[in-house]
Every structure is written in C-alpha cells, then in structure tokens.
Design a protein around this motif. Structure first.
Motif, PDB file in Angstrom:
ATOM      1  N   LEU A 189       0.828  -1.205   0.000  1.00 54.18           N
ATOM      2  CA  LEU A 189       0.000   0.000   0.000  1.00 54.18           C
ATOM      3  C   LEU A 189       0.867   1.262   0.000  1.00 54.18           C
ATOM      4  O   LEU A 189       0.625   2.204  -0.765  1.00 54.18           O
ATOM      5  CB  LEU A 189      -0.914   0.011   1.227  1.00 54.18           C
ATOM      6  CG  LEU A 189      -2.092  -0.963   1.245  1.00 54.18           C
ATOM      7  CD1 LEU A 189      -2.796  -0.898   2.593  1.00 54.18           C
ATOM      8  CD2 LEU A 189      -3.069  -0.643   0.125  1.00 54.18           C
ATOM      9  N   ALA A 190       1.869   1.290   0.858  1.00 60.45           N
ATOM     10  CA  ALA A 190       2.720   2.475   0.978  1.00 60.45           C
ATOM     11  C   ALA A 190       3.444   2.772  -0.328  1.00 60.45           C
ATOM     12  O   ALA A 190       3.537   3.932  -0.763  1.00 60.45           O
ATOM     13  CB  ALA A 190       3.727   2.275   2.111  1.00 60.45           C
ATOM     14  N   ILE A 191       3.955   1.730  -0.980  1.00 64.44           N
ATOM     15  CA  ILE A 191       4.681   1.922  -2.234  1.00 64.44           C
ATOM     16  C   ILE A 191       3.760   2.449  -3.315  1.00 64.44           C
ATOM     17  O   ILE A 191       4.093   3.411  -4.040  1.00 64.44           O
ATOM     18  CB  ILE A 191       5.340   0.599  -2.674  1.00 64.44           C
ATOM     19  CG1 ILE A 191       6.497   0.257  -1.740  1.00 64.44           C
ATOM     20  CG2 ILE A 191       5.836   0.693  -4.119  1.00 64.44           C
ATOM     21  CD1 ILE A 191       7.074  -1.138  -1.953  1.00 64.44           C
ATOM     22  N   GLU A 192       2.592   1.844  -3.474  1.00 62.42           N
ATOM     23  CA  GLU A 192       1.682   2.255  -4.548  1.00 62.42           C
ATOM     24  C   GLU A 192       1.200   3.684  -4.350  1.00 62.42           C
ATOM     25  O   GLU A 192       1.104   4.459  -5.307  1.00 62.42           O
ATOM     26  CB  GLU A 192       0.488   1.300  -4.614  1.00 62.42           C
ATOM     27  CG  GLU A 192       0.852  -0.127  -4.996  1.00 62.42           C
ATOM     28  CD  GLU A 192       1.495  -0.223  -6.375  1.00 62.42           C
ATOM     29  OE1 GLU A 192       1.215   0.618  -7.247  1.00 62.42           O
ATOM     30  OE2 GLU A 192       2.303  -1.159  -6.581  1.00 62.42           O
ATOM     31  N   GLN A 193       0.873   4.054  -3.113  1.00 63.17           N
ATOM     32  CA  GLN A 193       0.409   5.411  -2.850  1.00 63.17           C
ATOM     33  C   GLN A 193       1.494   6.437  -3.162  1.00 63.17           C
ATOM     34  O   GLN A 193       1.234   7.464  -3.805  1.00 63.17           O
ATOM     35  CB  GLN A 193      -0.038   5.515  -1.388  1.00 63.17           C
ATOM     36  CG  GLN A 193      -1.306   4.745  -1.082  1.00 63.17           C
ATOM     37  CD  GLN A 193      -1.546   4.588   0.407  1.00 63.17           C
ATOM     38  OE1 GLN A 193      -0.675   4.905   1.233  1.00 63.17           O
ATOM     39  NE2 GLN A 193      -2.711   4.088   0.780  1.00 63.17           N
ATOM     40  N   ALA A 194       2.717   6.155  -2.709  1.00 62.25           N
ATOM     41  CA  ALA A 194       3.812   7.092  -2.956  1.00 62.25           C
ATOM     42  C   ALA A 194       4.124   7.196  -4.439  1.00 62.25           C
ATOM     43  O   ALA A 194       4.334   8.297  -4.971  1.00 62.25           O
ATOM     44  CB  ALA A 194       5.055   6.654  -2.176  1.00 62.25           C
ATOM     45  N   ARG A 195       4.134   6.062  -5.125  1.00 61.58           N
ATOM     46  CA  ARG A 195       4.449   6.085  -6.555  1.00 61.58           C
ATOM     47  C   ARG A 195       3.430   6.920  -7.335  1.00 61.58           C
ATOM     48  O   ARG A 195       3.800   7.724  -8.197  1.00 61.58           O
ATOM     49  CB  ARG A 195       4.504   4.672  -7.115  1.00 61.58           C
ATOM     50  CG  ARG A 195       4.826   4.651  -8.625  1.00 61.58           C
ATOM     51  CD  ARG A 195       4.685   3.283  -9.237  1.00 61.58           C
ATOM     52  NE  ARG A 195       5.760   2.396  -8.825  1.00 61.58           N
ATOM     53  CZ  ARG A 195       5.590   1.285  -8.122  1.00 61.58           C
ATOM     54  NH1 ARG A 195       4.371   0.914  -7.739  1.00 61.58           N
ATOM     55  NH2 ARG A 195       6.622   0.528  -7.811  1.00 61.58           N
ATOM     56  N   LEU A 196       2.156   6.735  -7.043  1.00 58.70           N
ATOM     57  CA  LEU A 196       1.126   7.489  -7.769  1.00 58.70           C
ATOM     58  C   LEU A 196       1.269   8.986  -7.537  1.00 58.70           C
ATOM     59  O   LEU A 196       1.081   9.786  -8.465  1.00 58.70           O
ATOM     60  CB  LEU A 196      -0.263   7.008  -7.349  1.00 58.70           C
ATOM     61  CG  LEU A 196      -0.699   5.665  -7.929  1.00 58.70           C
ATOM     62  CD1 LEU A 196      -1.998   5.187  -7.281  1.00 58.70           C
ATOM     63  CD2 LEU A 196      -0.869   5.755  -9.444  1.00 58.70           C
ATOM     64  N   LEU A 197       1.611   9.383  -6.328  1.00 66.98           N
ATOM     65  CA  LEU A 197       1.795  10.810  -6.052  1.00 66.98           C
ATOM     66  C   LEU A 197       2.992  11.367  -6.814  1.00 66.98           C
ATOM     67  O   LEU A 197       2.931  12.479  -7.359  1.00 66.98           O
ATOM     68  CB  LEU A 197       1.969  11.033  -4.548  1.00 66.98           C
ATOM     69  CG  LEU A 197       2.117  12.488  -4.093  1.00 66.98           C
ATOM     70  CD1 LEU A 197       0.946  13.340  -4.569  1.00 66.98           C
ATOM     71  CD2 LEU A 197       2.251  12.563  -2.574  1.00 66.98           C
ATOM     72  N   VAL A 198       4.074  10.598  -6.883  1.00 72.15           N
ATOM     73  CA  VAL A 198       5.246  11.077  -7.617  1.00 72.15           C
ATOM     74  C   VAL A 198       4.956  11.140  -9.122  1.00 72.15           C
ATOM     75  O   VAL A 198       5.352  12.089  -9.805  1.00 72.15           O
ATOM     76  CB  VAL A 198       6.478  10.197  -7.330  1.00 72.15           C
ATOM     77  CG1 VAL A 198       7.693  10.738  -8.076  1.00 72.15           C
ATOM     78  CG2 VAL A 198       6.784  10.156  -5.846  1.00 72.15           C
ATOM     79  N   LEU A 199       4.265  10.146  -9.648  1.00 69.76           N
ATOM     80  CA  LEU A 199       3.916  10.167 -11.071  1.00 69.76           C
ATOM     81  C   LEU A 199       2.995  11.341 -11.392  1.00 69.76           C
ATOM     82  O   LEU A 199       3.122  11.976 -12.447  1.00 69.76           O
ATOM     83  CB  LEU A 199       3.273   8.846 -11.477  1.00 69.76           C
ATOM     84  CG  LEU A 199       4.198   7.627 -11.506  1.00 69.76           C
ATOM     85  CD1 LEU A 199       3.407   6.368 -11.827  1.00 69.76           C
ATOM     86  CD2 LEU A 199       5.332   7.818 -12.509  1.00 69.76           C
ATOM     87  N   LYS A 200       2.063  11.634 -10.500  1.00 70.01           N
ATOM     88  CA  LYS A 200       1.213  12.810 -10.696  1.00 70.01           C
ATOM     89  C   LYS A 200       2.057  14.077 -10.751  1.00 70.01           C
ATOM     90  O   LYS A 200       1.847  14.955 -11.598  1.00 70.01           O
ATOM     91  CB  LYS A 200       0.190  12.919  -9.567  1.00 70.01           C
ATOM     92  CG  LYS A 200      -0.658  14.202  -9.638  1.00 70.01           C
ATOM     93  CD  LYS A 200      -1.441  14.447  -8.356  1.00 70.01           C
ATOM     94  CE  LYS A 200      -2.177  15.779  -8.427  1.00 70.01           C
ATOM     95  NZ  LYS A 200      -2.865  16.097  -7.141  1.00 70.01           N
TER      96      LYS A 200
END
Length: 399
Positions: A305-316
C-alpha cells in the motif's frame, strides 16, 4: 492524467531492466569487496564503476534525466529512476544520472553561459568529471536558505568566497572538479535576493576538504564532506546568472530533481519488499514459513500500500511538471519529498524486521538502503519544512 510511457521510454526501460540484471546486480558484491579491501576511509573509485558506465553508454542508457539530451520527459524518466533506485550506489552513477551531478548539470544547462557550459557542463555530460553542490552550513539552520552565511564578495574582476559548508556530497571523490557554491552577495537585500551561486574549481587555492562525514556509520565512496572556503578567489565570470539569483536557481533545480530522488526511494522500497517476501517464504518458524504468519502478511500488505500510494503521487507530480511546469506543481513537489522517503523508510524497516539479524548486517543491502532512505528525510529540505509549505498552501487555498 496519463502515465503511459512514450515508445522511446518503453525501449529504454526494457534495456535498463536487462542492464540491471546482467551487469548492475552482479557488480554490487564486486564493488563492496573492492571498497572493503581499499579501506574504510578510501574514496578511490572501484574500477567496476567505469566498466558499468561504458556498458550503459553503449546501450544508450546515458544522461536520461535531462529531457533536452536524453529525449525523455520527466514522466518518462520517472520509472527508469525508480529502477535505478534498486541499486542506489551503482545504477544512477552508471547512467550518469546521479546526484548532485544531475542538479548541477540542470543548473548549467538552464543558466550557464556558453563558457561555463563548455568548461563544466560538457565534461559532466560526458562523465569525465564529477561535481558538488555546496549549500548546507554547520553554523546555521540551512533549511532556511536565507540563513546561509558564506560570503561572496565582489573585488574588482573577481569574487572572493569565505565560509564553511558541510554534507557536501561528492567532495571527497577524486573525480570532483568543481563546486557550485551558494552564498550571500548582498546581506541587505530582501531575503530571497541575498544569495547567489558561483562556480569554484576544486583545485582553487583556499578550498579545503576538512573531513568526510559518515551516514549511520557508512562512509560513501564519494564522501559527504565538510569544506572550508578561505579567501577563495574566482573570476567574476564564474557567477551563475546574476547576483541575487541564487534562490531562484535553487528552486528551478528542485522540481525534476525531487522526482528523481523520490522515484529512486520507491525503487529501494520495491527491492526491500521483494527481499522481505522471499525471506518470509524461505524462513520457517513455529511450524511453518514466516509468510504464513498473520503479522508478517500484514507487514507485506502495508508495504505494498505504501509503495503504490507514494508512486502514484510522484507520477502525478511528474505529469504536472511536464504539462504545466514546476511552478504549478509546487505543492506536489513538497508532498513527494515527505511521502516517498517516509514510505521507503517504513518498508525497509519492515524488511529488516522480517530478516532478523541478517537485516542489520551487510549480507543483504537493507541496512545501507535504510541509511540512504532515512537521510532523505533530512537532506534537500527536512520533512518539517515541506510540511510547513504544504500547510501554508492548504490554509491559503481555503482562506
């Protein structure tokens, strides 16, 4: 928002996966053995680094961080940066995409004069030299750039620099040829116009590398150094942009650079999670594999969960920079600098816990990765500064 990669980026990513498997991961123990034999205090470069650079260049995996050179957008480069984060010591350097060189090259690319670019940017892009960025100081709270006390004083056709810096990454590396130094040119100007940036060759009289500072006991090859500048004299043409432009330049170099840092942190977290799952599947305790224990399953799930949430924010954030510019992404740029290192620290810590004693040894890369990720919550602006910025913008938005 569209996070789909361009055809060029897809090809580069596939090539990078192959390069990591065939060359980078096998080079990690070679690099570590060479450094161990050279001694804890050595900052010489293991020969395997140049071998990796040559192979990366042959494959077209070179200077990918700079859109005008590598042909990739910030969004395109983001997953490649993540992949290099799985081997944070070797992979970024092999691709000539490691800090602080990337930020310094961006500064010279955006603001350098033709002479400055010829003397410093070209050899940096070619991988023939390395560089350092000298901003942080031991005697002031450098998280507030207005506090920077190093003086840059005009004297005829020269500038004279006096001050003390520390945590200057790369300064101990024998390949480091130049510093970009931030200091005060006008103490009486408005706070954001007091600072300037200037190029200082490493071999200039008065430049002294005092010591290399360890991070959690790890002495990185390139060094994170205390550096003293005593009556250092450089020609006036060494100034980058104009007097008082230091803060503006610093802000300009932060947007894409933060994406690079944060995606590498996510890459570390991904490798830590992979190691955690493998360890949990292989290790038997209390009559079964650790992966069968509910508490371990929860650690694995929370990490995903932590990885996916952080990745999506960085990609945004990368998408916003590409489509609207770094200024429009200021809130997100601050947010990812908190979210990505925080996620990486959490995941790596769980992986260490599942590994038990092995997790804090050098038999697996988790301890070194933890040191890198934990330090990220301080360098390039501590979490508290970015949270302050986020809160102010949120309050203003609702005012």
């Amino acid at each position: 928002m569209d996070f789909a990669l361009s055809p060029l980026a897809q090809g580069r990513l596939a090539e990078l996966h192959e390069f990591m498997d065939a060359h980078v991961y096998p080079a990690e123990p070679v690099y570590q053995r060479w450094r161990a034999e050279a001694g804890h205090g050595s900052h010489d470069v293991p020969p395997v680094v140049e071998d990796l650079k040559a192979e990366a260049r042959r494959r077209g995996l070179w200077n990918l961080f700079l859109p005008d050179v590598g042909g990739l957008s910030v969004s395109d480069y983001a997953p490649l940066a993540e992949l290099t984060g799985r081997s944070p010591v070797l992979a970024p350097q092999a691709l000539n995409c490691s800090a602080p060189d990337t930020g310094n090259m961006e500064v010279l690319h955006m603001f350098g004069t033709p002479e400055q670019r010829s003397r410093w940017l070209e050899p940096l892009l070619d991988g023939r030299i390395r560089s350092s960025f000298a901003m942080t100081e031991p005697d002031v709270a450098s998280s507030d750039a207005a506090n920077i006390a190093t003086s840059i004083v005009r004297d005829g056709g020269d500038y004279v620099i006096n001050g003390r810096k520390w945590w200057i990454s790369g300064a101990a590396d024998p390949r480091c040829a130049v510093f970009i130094v931030m200091g005060r040119t006008d103490p009486d100007a408005p706070p954001h116009r007091r600072q300037s940036m200037i190029l200082v060759p490493r071999d200039t009289p008065g430049v002294e590398v005092v010591r290399a500072l360890p991070v959690f006991g790890y002495q990185d090859q390139e060094g994170h150094c205390e550096v003293r500048f005593t009556d250092v004299r450089v020609p006036a043409g060494s100034l980058i942009a104009g007097e008082g432009d230091g803060y503006m330049i610093a802000q300009a170099r932060l947007g894409p650079g933060r994406v690079h840092h944060c995606m590498r942190a996510i890459g570390m977290a991904e490798r830590a999670l992979e190691l955690m799952v493998r360890r949990a599947a292989e290790r038997v305790a209390f009559g079964g594999p650790l992966s069968g224990q509910g508490v371990v399953q929860q650690q694995i799930a929370e990490s995903r969960l932590a990885i996916e949430q952080a990745r999506l924010l960085v990609l945004k954030t990368a998408w916003l920079i590409d489509t609207h510019g770094a200024k429009a992404a200021r809130t997100e740029i601050a947010a990812i600098k908190v979210a990505a290192p925080r996620a990486a620290v959490e995941v790596i810590d769980r992986a260490i816990q599942v590994h038990g004693g092995a997790g804090v040894s050098d038999d697996v890369p988790l301890a070194l990765m933890y040191a890198h990720a934990r330090a990220m919550r301080i360098f390039d602006g501590p979490d508290e500064v970015h949270l302050r910025s986020l809160a102010r913008r949120e309050i203003a938005r609702h005012a």
